[in-house]
Structure formats: structure tokens, C-alpha cells
Design a protein around this motif. Structure first.
Motif, PDB file in Angstrom:
ATOM      1  N   THR A   1       9.902   8.619   1.985  1.00  0.00           N
ATOM      2  CA  THR A   1       9.469   7.548   1.170  1.00  0.00           C
ATOM      3  C   THR A   1       8.004   8.122   0.529  1.00  0.00           C
ATOM      4  O   THR A   1       8.029   7.750  -0.800  1.00  0.00           O
ATOM      5  CB  THR A   1       8.965   6.345   1.996  1.00  0.00           C
ATOM      6  N   TRP A   2       7.326   8.716   1.138  1.00  0.00           N
ATOM      7  CA  TRP A   2       5.907   9.365   0.555  1.00  0.00           C
ATOM      8  C   TRP A   2       6.386  10.505  -0.559  1.00  0.00           C
ATOM      9  O   TRP A   2       5.718  10.486  -1.565  1.00  0.00           O
ATOM     10  CB  TRP A   2       5.209   9.851   1.656  1.00  0.00           C
ATOM     11  N   GLN A   3       7.590  11.402  -0.048  1.00  0.00           N
ATOM     12  CA  GLN A   3       7.834  12.158  -1.248  1.00  0.00           C
ATOM     13  C   GLN A   3       8.436  11.804  -2.453  1.00  0.00           C
ATOM     14  O   GLN A   3       8.056  12.333  -3.649  1.00  0.00           O
ATOM     15  CB  GLN A   3       8.656  13.072  -0.524  1.00  0.00           C
TER      16      GLN A   3
ATOM     17  N   THR B   1       5.349  10.324  -4.319  1.00  0.00           N
ATOM     18  CA  THR B   1       4.173  11.290  -4.825  1.00  0.00           C
ATOM     19  C   THR B   1       4.801  12.791  -5.353  1.00  0.00           C
ATOM     20  O   THR B   1       4.088  13.336  -6.035  1.00  0.00           O
ATOM     21  CB  THR B   1       3.133  11.403  -3.857  1.00  0.00           C
ATOM     22  N   GLY B   2       5.943  12.825  -5.139  1.00  0.00           N
ATOM     23  CA  GLY B   2       6.644  14.168  -5.250  1.00  0.00           C
ATOM     24  C   GLY B   2       6.099  15.256  -4.383  1.00  0.00           C
ATOM     25  O   GLY B   2       6.681  16.509  -4.524  1.00  0.00           O
ATOM     26  N   ARG B   3       5.479  14.894  -3.306  1.00  0.00           N
ATOM     27  CA  ARG B   3       5.146  16.021  -2.440  1.00  0.00           C
ATOM     28  C   ARG B   3       5.305  15.226  -0.800  1.00  0.00           C
ATOM     29  O   ARG B   3       5.260  14.148  -0.706  1.00  0.00           O
ATOM     30  CB  ARG B   3       3.898  16.708  -2.385  1.00  0.00           C
ATOM     31  N   PRO B   4       5.691  16.195   0.108  1.00  0.00           N
ATOM     32  CA  PRO B   4       5.939  15.579   1.508  1.00  0.00           C
ATOM     33  C   PRO B   4       4.562  15.383   2.064  1.00  0.00           C
ATOM     34  O   PRO B   4       3.565  15.893   1.684  1.00  0.00           O
ATOM     35  CB  PRO B   4       6.598  16.593   2.158  1.00  0.00           C
TER      36      PRO B   4
END
Length: 489
Positions: free
Chosen positions: A43-45, A48-51
Motif C-alpha cells: 500500500t505504501w509503495q 509513494t512509489g517506494r517501499p
């Protein structure tokens, strides 16, 4: 038979949406641990596009876990006012609003791509558990006859253990513990809530609440007829005496209990024994069980089945305790339970220290885990929940349950937060603090806790009054029944 069936249905309807929910939601969160952490990272990735870094994933998971006891603490604070204003039965019914809201959040969290919904849902089911853990034993203790009061109140612990076992079973990979089914697993708490909503409205309210709090003698008599039968007028006379003793007294607030000299023995017992429920180390045993099972060479994919055995042990022990409590008594079960827990925790500590020296030590440690849980279920698991019902009267009982609930949930949070540090700091001696707690509670029970088996609430109140005021004349404000003036005393 009809009245016995009504009482049994009341126990089941209150329990399935009450303490069952506490045990169930406490255990089902273990199965989807890795899946929820992966969902949080994904979900965060996507956002924001990053883990998300590993330490932040662990932080989010810790918040999801810790919000449950935080919600329980809030629920414990709500339980007293709800029980006074709405009554015991209506409080349990209204409490299901939190369950429905939480299940909705859990069920749609994956589709919405929001781990925040899981966090909020855990907070709400915690609130629900906090309310039910306090109101259910109050409701059942006030509805049961004195000959069965201990056994009926003990059913709260039975439903807690049953909820733990059911949560462990439903969380198996073959059922709802898989990577795709975890939202349904978390949302399955809706099922017992709906069962309670369908059954509890058909059953009577607590007779004591109807007569003493509301002053409705007709409703009280109708409730007694359904629970006992039409010929039981002796209990109605006892309730009337209790009502007279409570005349002119309002419901106490939690902080007022600590300043009342007439309640010092009751409050001390509640604090000492209520706090020990989480400080005795039973929850820590569950946390440590998987590591011990692996050391005992149980295959990793079979550990989840061995864990079900731990919950089954507690359920079996509580069932046995429910059968014998009216014969053995409260004090003996508490002293025996804490004494046996001290014994098994000591052997467990020795087994951990010697596990590298003898190949059979891990098996001894595993046996101690099951024996420790059995000892906890025999005494502290169920008897502790009866104390607030039997040691306090109608005007102080809701406040007493609030104090007990706040203690339990706070200690659950503290132990959950501090146990990893205890494991790291004390290593194989991690159970030494818990052993000290068990010894102190066993000694306190033997020296200071009065036996309440087979006594009416008025008889218990008289005995506690004598213990709090050894010189009878020092308390001119006592408003008990006329029998206290009898020459036999």
C-alpha cells in the motif's frame, strides 16, 4: 427445566457476543501477521512509489497490535456509565455497534488500499471487548442464583478460552489464514455479534438492576419468574433487603472507591488480584510457545496446530473449574492456581537453562507450557472476574468493574510492550518476575481474601464490613439490614 434453559440461553447469548469476542479477536491477529505486513508495504509503495523501510513496517504492525488494548481501556471506561444508564443487557446489545463498524472496516480495507482502516478497526473491536469484559460478568452474576453464581460467572472465562481456540482454528492456513482471505478473517468477528443481536433481546434483564437501580418491582418479578420460576419468593425478599440497604445512595465513581474506608479490603483485593491477571505471565507463555515448540523439533508447518493445543488446555481447565468452583470455593482455586503456576514456571526456567545440556529438556519445557496454562485456567482465569461482582454492592459494582478493566487492559499493554525487552535482558530467567507475582498473589489470597461461596450479597457485605471495621462502633454510617443488630453478633 424451563427456567434452567432460560438461564443457559442467557449465558450463551451474553457470552457469544461478550468475552468470546475478546478471546477471538485476541488470537485471530496472529495468523495474518506476515500478510498484513506485506499489504502495508504494498500500500505504501503504491502511494509513494517506494517501499516502506522494514523498521516502519514493524512500527505499523506494533500499532495495529497495541491499539487493541488501548481500545479495551477506552471500553472499560465506558462500561460503567453504560451499565448504569442503559442496563446490563442493553449495554451488551449497544456494544455491537463497535463490532459492526470494525468488521466493515476490516472487510473493505484491502479493496480501499488502506492499512489505516485495519488500525481503526482494531481500536473499535478493542472498545467492544473492553465493554463486554466488564458488563457480561456483571450481568450474569446478578442474574444467577447464589448457589450457581460462581459457576455462572465463570462462564465468562469459558467463552474467552473458547474464543481463543476458535480464533486459532479459523486462522489456520486451510481456512481463513491464507494470503487472500485475511480481510474475511478479521471481519469474521461480525458473526458472533449478529448472533447476540438475534438472541439476547429475547432474554430477561438483570433482576437486581431492575429492582435496585430502576425501582421496577414488576419487571424484576417477571425476570425472576423467567430465570427461577414463580415460587421463588425468598430471593425477592433478599433483593428487597438489598434495595433498602442501598436507598439514598447514588452509584459511585471509580475514584471514589479508593477514598472509602468501608471498601478498603475490596479495593485492595481488586487491585492486587485484578492486576495479576496479566502480570502472572500467561500471555507471555503464549508468546513464547512457538519458539519452544520449534526447539522441541516440531516442524514449523505444524506449530500452528500445537498452538491450538495451548488454547484447548485453557478451555479444558476453565470448564473443570466451572464444575468444581461451588464445591471447592474461590480462595482455594486462586491459591491452588497461583501455586501450581509458580511450580511450573520454576521448572520451565530450569528447563530453559539446561536445554543445551540434555536433549530432552525442550520437551520438558513444552510440557511446562501446557501445565502452566492449565493451572491458570483452573484458578485465576475465571475466579478473578467474579471478584468485582461478589465483593461490591449494586452502587459500587459498575465502578469496580471499571477499575478492574482499566487495570487489566493497562497491564496487557505494558506486558506486551515490555516482554521483548524482558526476553532480551533476562534470557532464560525471563520468568523470574512472573514467579514473584504468582507467589505474592497466592499469599495475599490465603491471608486477606474472604471466601464468598454460597453466600448472598448481603452476607458478603456484612463479612467485609466486619473485616474493614474490626471495632463495630467506629462506623456509624453503616446502612446494612437489621440483622446486624442481632444478639448473635
Amino acid at each position: 427445566k424451563v427456567q434452567g434453559r432460560i438461564l443457559l440461553l442467557t449465558i450463551c447469548a451474553a457470552g457469544i457476543g461478550g468475552t468470546f469476542q475478546f478471546g477471538y479477536n485476541l488470537s485471530i491477529i496472529n495468523a495474518p501477521t506476515l500478510h498484513i505486513q506485506e499489504f502495508t508495504n504494498e500500500t505504501w509503495q503504491m502511494r509513494t512509489g517506494r517501499p516502506l523501510p522494514d523498521h516502519l513496517v514493524l512500527l505499523v504492525w506494533s500499532l495495529i497490535i497495541s491499539l487493541y488494548p488501548l481500545g479495551g481501556l477506552l471500553g472499560a471506561l465506558l462500561a460503567g456509565p453504560l451499565a448504569i444508564k442503559l442496563g446490563r443487557k442493553k449495554s451488551l446489545l449497544v456494544n455491537n455497534i463497535f463490532v459492526v463498524a470494525a468488521a466493515t472496516l476490516f472487510g473493505f480495507s484491502r479493496r480501499a488500499g488502506s492499512f489505516e482502516m485495519i488500525m481503526l478497526g482494531r481500536l473499535l473491536v478493542g472498545v467492544s471487548a473492553g465493554v463486554s469484559m466488564n458488563v457480561q460478568p456483571m450481568y450474569l452474576g446478578e442474574s444467577a442464583p447464589k448457589e450457581l453464581r460462581g459457576a455462572v460467572a465463570m462462564t465468562s472465562a469459558i467463552f474467552t478460552a473458547l474464543g481463543i481456540v476458535m480464533g486459532q482454528v479459523v486462522g489456520l492456513r486451510e481456512l481463513l489464514g491464507g494470503p487472500q482471505a485475511w480481510p474475511l478473517l478479521l471481519a469474521s468477528c461480525l458473526v458472533p455479534g449478529l448472533l447476540q443481536l438475534a438472541s439476547l433481546p429475547l432474554l430477561p434483564e438483570s433482576p437486581r438492576y431492575l429492582l435496585i437501580d430502576r425501582g421496577d418491582s414488576e419487571a424484576c418479578l417477571a425476570a425472576l419468574h423467567r430465570l427461577r420460576g414463580p415460587a421463588d419468593l425468598g430471593e425477592l425478599a433478599e433483593l428487597e433487603q438489598e434495595r433498602i440497604a442501598c436507598l439514598g445512595r447514588r452509584a459511585q465513581r471509580p475514584w471514589e472507591l479508593f477514598g472509602n474506608r468501608a471498601l478498603r479490603r475490596q479495593v485492595a483485593s481488586l487491585v492486587v488480584l485484578g492486576g495479576a491477571m496479566e502480570l502472572c505471565g500467561n500471555d507471555a507463555v503464549y508468546a513464547y510457545a512457538s519458539a519452544v515448540f520449534l526447539q522441541a523439533r516440531i516442524p514449523p508447518d505444524k506449530v500452528q496446530y500445537a498452538a491450538i493445543g495451548t488454547g484447548g488446555c485453557e478451555l479444558l481447565a476453565v470448564l473443570v473449574s466451572c464444575v468444581v468452583i461451588e464445591k471447592v470455593g474461590r480462595r482455594m482455586l486462586l491459591m491452588g492456581g497461583y501455586g501450581l503456576m509458580t511450580c511450573w514456571a520454576s521448572i520451565f526456567t530450569a528447563a530453559l537453562c539446561l536445554q543445551s545440556s540434555f536433549p530432552w529438556m525442550p520437551y520438558l519445557a513444552m510440557s511446562c507450557i501446557f501445565a502452566f496454562i492449565l493451572s491458570f485456567g483452573i484458578g485465576p482465569a475465571g475466579v478473578t472476574g467474579i471478584l468485582a461482582t461478589e465483593l461490591f454492592d449494586q452502587t459500587t459494582r459498575p465502578a469496580a468493574y471499571m477499575v478492574c478493566g482499566v487495570l487489566m487492559w493497562t497491564m496487557l499493554f505494558v506486558v506486551g510492550l515490555g516482554f521483548p525487552f524482558i526476553m532480551e535482558g533476562l534470557s532464560h530467567f525471563l520468568y523470574v518476575p512472573f514467579i514473584c507475582v504468582c507467589v505474592c498473589r497466592a499469599v495475599y489470597t490465603g491471608l486477606f481474601l474472604p471466601e464468598t461461596k454460597g453466600k448472598t450479597f448481603l452476607e458478603i457485605a456484612e463479612e467485609l464490613h466486619r473485616l474493614n471495621f474490626p471495632r463495630w462502633s467506629q462506623d456509624p454510617e453503616w446502612r446494612g439490614p437489621g440483622v446486624i443488630q442481632a444478639t448473635e453478633l
